[in-house]
Design a protein around this motif. Sequence first.
Motif, mmCIF file in Angstrom:
data_model
loop_
_atom_site.group_PDB
_atom_site.id
_atom_site.type_symbol
_atom_site.label_atom_id
_atom_site.label_comp_id
_atom_site.label_asym_id
_atom_site.label_seq_id
_atom_site.Cartn_x
_atom_site.Cartn_y
_atom_site.Cartn_z
ATOM 1 N N ASN A 109 23.411 4.271 -13.515
ATOM 2 C CA ASN A 109 22.491 4.405 -14.640
ATOM 3 C C ASN A 109 21.282 5.243 -14.240
ATOM 4 O O ASN A 109 20.825 6.113 -14.982
ATOM 5 C CB ASN A 109 22.062 3.014 -15.104
ATOM 6 C CG ASN A 109 21.041 3.071 -16.213
ATOM 7 O OD1 ASN A 109 21.356 3.542 -17.301
ATOM 8 N ND2 ASN A 109 19.824 2.626 -15.944
ATOM 9 N N ALA A 112 22.465 8.832 -13.829
ATOM 10 C CA ALA A 112 22.769 9.456 -15.111
ATOM 11 C C ALA A 112 21.490 9.916 -15.810
ATOM 12 O O ALA A 112 21.509 10.912 -16.553
ATOM 13 C CB ALA A 112 23.533 8.475 -16.001
ATOM 14 N N THR A 113 20.371 9.199 -15.580
ATOM 15 C CA THR A 113 19.133 9.597 -16.258
ATOM 16 C C THR A 113 18.348 10.627 -15.454
ATOM 17 O O THR A 113 17.792 11.557 -16.025
ATOM 18 C CB THR A 113 18.228 8.372 -16.524
ATOM 19 O OG1 THR A 113 18.279 7.526 -15.380
ATOM 20 C CG2 THR A 113 18.680 7.600 -17.735
ATOM 21 N N LEU A 178 34.038 10.571 -13.467
ATOM 22 C CA LEU A 178 32.683 10.102 -13.176
ATOM 23 C C LEU A 178 31.979 11.010 -12.171
ATOM 24 O O LEU A 178 30.785 11.283 -12.284
ATOM 25 C CB LEU A 178 32.730 8.664 -12.652
ATOM 26 C CG LEU A 178 31.401 7.919 -12.534
ATOM 27 C CD1 LEU A 178 31.639 6.436 -12.729
ATOM 28 C CD2 LEU A 178 30.710 8.147 -11.214
ATOM 29 N N PHE A 181 31.117 14.103 -14.413
ATOM 30 C CA PHE A 181 30.165 13.809 -15.495
ATOM 31 C C PHE A 181 29.658 12.374 -15.334
ATOM 32 O O PHE A 181 30.249 11.443 -15.879
ATOM 33 C CB PHE A 181 30.835 13.959 -16.865
ATOM 34 C CG PHE A 181 31.561 15.262 -17.031
ATOM 35 C CD1 PHE A 181 30.868 16.435 -17.295
ATOM 36 C CD2 PHE A 181 32.946 15.307 -16.914
ATOM 37 C CE1 PHE A 181 31.547 17.630 -17.445
ATOM 38 C CE2 PHE A 181 33.618 16.504 -17.061
ATOM 39 C CZ PHE A 181 32.933 17.667 -17.323
ATOM 40 N N THR A 183 28.228 9.357 -16.257
ATOM 41 C CA THR A 183 27.697 8.649 -17.421
ATOM 42 C C THR A 183 28.023 7.166 -17.283
ATOM 43 O O THR A 183 28.983 6.796 -16.604
ATOM 44 C CB THR A 183 28.329 9.144 -18.730
ATOM 45 O OG1 THR A 183 29.742 8.968 -18.632
ATOM 46 C CG2 THR A 183 28.010 10.603 -18.991
ATOM 47 N N MET A 184 27.238 6.333 -17.953
ATOM 48 C CA MET A 184 27.479 4.890 -17.913
ATOM 49 C C MET A 184 28.823 4.529 -18.538
ATOM 50 O O MET A 184 29.496 3.594 -18.095
ATOM 51 C CB MET A 184 26.354 4.150 -18.655
ATOM 52 C CG MET A 184 25.163 3.803 -17.792
ATOM 53 S SD MET A 184 25.610 3.002 -16.252
ATOM 54 C CE MET A 184 25.352 1.283 -16.692
#
Lengths: 278, 106
Positions: A109, A112-113, A178, A181, A183-184
């Motif tokens: 998380n 990803a941010t 993953l 890319f 992402t959660m």
Amino acid sequence: MSAPPIWAQLVYLVAAVCFVLALKGLSSPRTARRGNLIGAAGAALATVTVLVSGDLDHLLPIGIALVVGVALGALGAYRVQMTQMPQLVALFNGVGGGAAAIVALVELNEIATTGGSSTFQLIATAFTIVIGSVSFTGSIVTFLKLQELMTTRPVTFAGYPILYGLALLSAIGFGVFLALFPTMVAGIALAVIGAGVGVLLVLPVGGADVPIVISLLNAFTGLSVAASGYVLDNPLLLVAGTLVGAAGTLLTKLMATAMGRSLGSTLFGALKGGSTLG
Amino acid sequence: MSEAITWLTIFVLAAFVGIEVISKVSSTLHTPLMSGANAIHGIILVGAILVAGHADSTPILALSLVAVGLAAINLAGGFVVTDRMLQMFVRKRPVPGTGTRPEVEQ
């Protein structure tokens, strides 16, 4: 996450040495109990160190979660009957795997941010999530089998090998996805697939072979903890996880040999009709 | 030396140490050793505390606290149950029958 101060890194090194000495001690009847205590001392040292050196927020809720966890674990371990110890170990192993998977999801998380993680770190994140989840559900199924809450006979069904193969392929597929890319959504999908693989892995194992599979899942959890150490930049987790992963793999082989079984026939024997019936 | 290689080096060397230190384990100690190794990977607690301490939203904090609790169960329970197994070895007497609480005996 900023690097811990030098003194904390040195304490982590001491804790890592404690874990090596613990495994060494546990290999001989004369030193086994002392070895276990050295391991516990190393773990306590590392836990205190991260609490005081980590520059952490939310110390109160962390402290409460910590105390509740320690109390539950210790209470379960004190109260369990001798005959039920294997399933308790399986349960402890499962929650450890679950914890590793959650840690990797939380870190994903963050990645990803903010971005800025290397491909290697994303691969290690995917690995931790999937193997931690396998260990979590796999251990719970072994617990249910040993506790006789479900049949101890090997469970297989038509199409099992195809489903198993598809689950493994999609785990690899989502893992690659993953890494490309982060992402959660991909992380959660990977956790769900890992959970499915864990159930499928243990279902065809007969009751008498379950201890071997607990040892294998124990090694799995070790490896996922090792990978999480790389993700979190923490050498202690890498060393401790790798020690358990390597020692656990060898131990699995030794246990299988001592019982006159091969690992392959333990895991897949039921598919060929040659497994032990619990 | 690139950083990834440093980590790989630590990993490979730790793997050899892990295999080497338990290679001569006697078969009576298989289960306690498995249990002790199981306790050691509970050190994921350190990772769980780190991510919880840096959580910046309530859902993430809640998730991290679950990880802290689970890891603490693994770590504390693992070492305690291993110690109890080993106590049985030291006392060298038959395992009490089911239903007997060892605490009562001691």
